[in-house]
Design a protein around this motif. Structure first.
Motif, PDB file in Angstrom:
ATOM      1  N   LEU A  11       0.858  -1.197   0.000  1.00  0.00           N
ATOM      2  CA  LEU A  11       0.000   0.000   0.000  1.00  0.00           C
ATOM      3  C   LEU A  11       0.891   1.242   0.000  1.00  0.00           C
ATOM      4  O   LEU A  11       1.607   1.496   0.968  1.00  0.00           O
ATOM      5  CB  LEU A  11      -0.904   0.033   1.239  1.00  0.00           C
ATOM      6  N   TRP A  67      -7.037   1.214  -1.547  1.00  0.00           N
ATOM      7  CA  TRP A  67      -6.255   0.253  -0.756  1.00  0.00           C
ATOM      8  C   TRP A  67      -7.125  -0.792  -0.056  1.00  0.00           C
ATOM      9  O   TRP A  67      -6.675  -1.904   0.237  1.00  0.00           O
ATOM     10  CB  TRP A  67      -5.357   0.974   0.247  1.00  0.00           C
ATOM     11  N   VAL A  79       0.217  -7.617   4.396  1.00  0.00           N
ATOM     12  CA  VAL A  79       0.017  -6.252   3.892  1.00  0.00           C
ATOM     13  C   VAL A  79       1.220  -5.416   4.328  1.00  0.00           C
ATOM     14  O   VAL A  79       1.551  -5.373   5.517  1.00  0.00           O
ATOM     15  CB  VAL A  79      -1.297  -5.648   4.433  1.00  0.00           C
ATOM     16  N   ILE A  81       2.618  -1.740   4.526  1.00  0.00           N
ATOM     17  CA  ILE A  81       2.092  -0.366   4.493  1.00  0.00           C
ATOM     18  C   ILE A  81       3.241   0.627   4.303  1.00  0.00           C
ATOM     19  O   ILE A  81       4.108   0.773   5.170  1.00  0.00           O
ATOM     20  CB  ILE A  81       1.314  -0.068   5.793  1.00  0.00           C
ATOM     21  N   CYS A  82       3.230   1.298   3.161  1.00  0.00           N
ATOM     22  CA  CYS A  82       4.280   2.269   2.819  1.00  0.00           C
ATOM     23  C   CYS A  82       3.659   3.598   2.398  1.00  0.00           C
ATOM     24  O   CYS A  82       4.251   4.345   1.613  1.00  0.00           O
ATOM     25  CB  CYS A  82       5.144   1.737   1.687  1.00  0.00           C
ATOM     26  N   HIS A  88      -1.423   5.126   8.182  1.00  0.00           N
ATOM     27  CA  HIS A  88      -0.976   3.857   8.782  1.00  0.00           C
ATOM     28  C   HIS A  88      -2.033   3.220   9.676  1.00  0.00           C
ATOM     29  O   HIS A  88      -2.281   2.011   9.600  1.00  0.00           O
ATOM     30  CB  HIS A  88       0.288   4.082   9.631  1.00  0.00           C
ATOM     31  N   MET A  91      -5.094   1.793   7.792  1.00  0.00           N
ATOM     32  CA  MET A  91      -4.692   0.660   6.952  1.00  0.00           C
ATOM     33  C   MET A  91      -4.328  -0.564   7.805  1.00  0.00           C
ATOM     34  O   MET A  91      -4.743  -1.691   7.510  1.00  0.00           O
ATOM     35  CB  MET A  91      -3.490   1.051   6.086  1.00  0.00           C
ATOM     36  N   ALA A  92      -3.557  -0.336   8.856  1.00  0.00           N
ATOM     37  CA  ALA A  92      -3.099  -1.461   9.689  1.00  0.00           C
ATOM     38  C   ALA A  92      -4.270  -2.119  10.401  1.00  0.00           C
ATOM     39  O   ALA A  92      -4.346  -3.363  10.471  1.00  0.00           O
ATOM     40  CB  ALA A  92      -2.062  -0.971  10.701  1.00  0.00           C
ATOM     41  N   VAL A 102       0.765  -7.880   9.202  1.00  0.00           N
ATOM     42  CA  VAL A 102       0.971  -6.466   8.877  1.00  0.00           C
ATOM     43  C   VAL A 102       2.419  -6.046   9.087  1.00  0.00           C
ATOM     44  O   VAL A 102       2.942  -6.085  10.211  1.00  0.00           O
ATOM     45  CB  VAL A 102       0.078  -5.554   9.757  1.00  0.00           C
ATOM     46  N   CYS A 104       4.478  -2.573   8.680  1.00  0.00           N
ATOM     47  CA  CYS A 104       4.222  -1.146   8.468  1.00  0.00           C
ATOM     48  C   CYS A 104       5.535  -0.388   8.543  1.00  0.00           C
ATOM     49  O   CYS A 104       6.347  -0.636   9.441  1.00  0.00           O
ATOM     50  CB  CYS A 104       3.257  -0.617   9.519  1.00  0.00           C
TER      51      CYS A 104
END
Ligand code: NAD
Length: 390
Positions: A11, A67, A79, A81-82, A88, A91-92, A102, A104
């Motif tokens: 992401l 996303w 997943v 996460i960028c 964050h 998304m997390a 996850v 991140c």
């Protein structure tokens, strides 16, 4: 031969999204002992050009603008996460809620409170977490940890950590998301001091008390352009906006082992380009490492016949180094550390075990950061107390 396939969703496909994607793709070519093969299933980015690049140049099976679609893709196990820090948490939590492991990018959210909420959500969901403290994996940093742990330096007396970067030193540097408190959270403390203090705690143990102060030296910057980063420049007549988080943070710290620490981080300093560095001093020796010369370590041991520091060069006798290049003094680079990190994280996922650094290590740093923020406000020393949510 490996059998397990680990499906990855990335992401955010900027600097770090691309770095992690390249890393996943080359794990099979670098780590023969792996027990899995990563599969680049889906990339999510709001910019169309990045989605096209993800599929056409990186080999993702598909790319999406939303996303949330990437997270629920049935082929996704992990997943990564960028995206900018303000995304964050959402998304997390969504990824953990969908039962996905996850990873991140650091620091997991932009504020200590966000990190604490994400850590709890992922702990409750029972997923395996990873945070992007990639400097932990530098072969010479691992060697430093071994020297400190085996007592070669004697009793540690003091630690000096710093992350000095010029990325924000030019007043014409664009007002990217990093310079806004509602998008990045705090500034230099969240972005780069996090790396420095995370590494300090890995090498020298927990921090119990701190005093600190921050400052914003460049208060206006040219407005950003689509897809622009903190390395891009504007023009003197461009419209500007306000910088709303700090350029600089400095701190004194007391470690649980009784040693003392000094820390500084600045994104708006002239001179050091990317000086993510530490020096650690003990009763029997000292050592120093700097990302700018990451294939060298400075080592001083009192038992040596000659005085002065010796330069120790990295080589394939150290952890991971030989996976990239054979022999001594053939260098590895920044992105190789990301590949080692991704290999270790996916190995933990494949084995169903905890990864270090996970979100509980992320929480250790933000507990220190919370104390630093209190200290900046009060002007006093503050105790570090865990902000873990029960
Ligand atoms: N570990 C390290 O050494 C390191 C280095 C740099 C950055 N980082 C961290 O990585 C993260 C990303 O930083 P970066 O420098 O790669 O940022 P970047 O600005 O280069 O990339 C961010 C990407 O996210 C995309 N994006 C924005 N909104 C989105 C959305 N709603 N959905 C999907 N994608 C979206 C942007 O289009 C962009 O492509 C940050 O948390 C940062 O702290 C870590």
């Amino acid at each position: 031969m490996t059998s397990e396939r680990i499906g990855v969703a990335v992401l955010g496909f900027g600097w770090m999204g691309q770095a992690h994607s390249r890393s996943y793709a080359r794990i099979p070519m670098i780590f023969a002992d792996r027990t899995y093969d990563p599969r680049l299933v889906v990339c999510a980015d709001t910019l169309e050009s990045r989605r096209v690049e993800a599929v056409e140049s990186f080999g993702f099976e598909t790319a999406v603008a939303d996303w949330q679609e990437a997270i629920v893709h049935p082929g996704v196990d992990v997943v990564c996460i960028c995206a900018p820090n303000m995304l964050h948490e959402e998304m997390a939590k969504a990824a953990a809620g969908a039962g996905k492991h996850v990873f991140c990018e650091k620091p997991v959210g932009g504020t200590p409170e966000e990190t604490a909420r994400v850590e709890k959500a992922c702990r409750d969901a029972g997923v395996i977490t990873g945070v992007g403290y990639n400097y932990r994996f530098a072969p010479l940093v691992q060697y430093a940890k071994k020297l400190i742990g085996s007592g070669e330096l004697g009793t540690i007396t003091n630690y000096r950590g710093r992350f000095f970067s010029m990325y924000g030193a030019d007043p014409l540097g664009l007002l990217s998301w990093r310079f806004k408190i509602d998008q990045a959270g705090h500034g230099a403390s969240t972005d780069i001091l996090s790396h420095s203090m995370d590494l300090a705690m890995m090498l020298n143990g927990p921090i119990t008390r701190v005093v600190g102060t921050g400052e914003t030296f460049i208060r206006e910057r040219p407005l950003p352009k689509e897809g622009g980063t903190h390395y891009d420049r504007g023009h003197p007549d461009d419209p500007t906006g306000e910088v709303t988080n700090e350029d600089y943070f400095g701190a004194l710290a007391v470690f649980a082992n009784g040693s003392r620490g000094t820390f500084e981080a600045s994104r708006a300093i002239i001179g050091p380009e990317s000086q993510m560095a530490f020096d650690i001093y003990g009763t029997e020796g000292a050592l120093g490492w700097n990302l700018e010369t990451m294939n060298e370590l400075q080592l001083f041991l009192t038992g040596d016949t000659a005085t002065g520091y010796t330069t120790v060069r990295a080589g394939d006798r150290l952890p991971y180094h030989g996976n990239f290049v054979p022999g001594d003094a053939n260098s590895i680079g920044f992105e190789d550390l990301v590949t080692i990190e991704d290999y270790e994280y996916l190995s933990a996922v494949a084995a169903g075990r905890k990864h270090v650094a996970g979100f509980d290590e992320a929480l250790e740093w933000v507990s220190v950061q919370a104390a630093l923020m209190r200290s900046w406000e009060s002007g006093q020393w503050e105790d570090v107390v865990s902000i873990r949510e029960d």
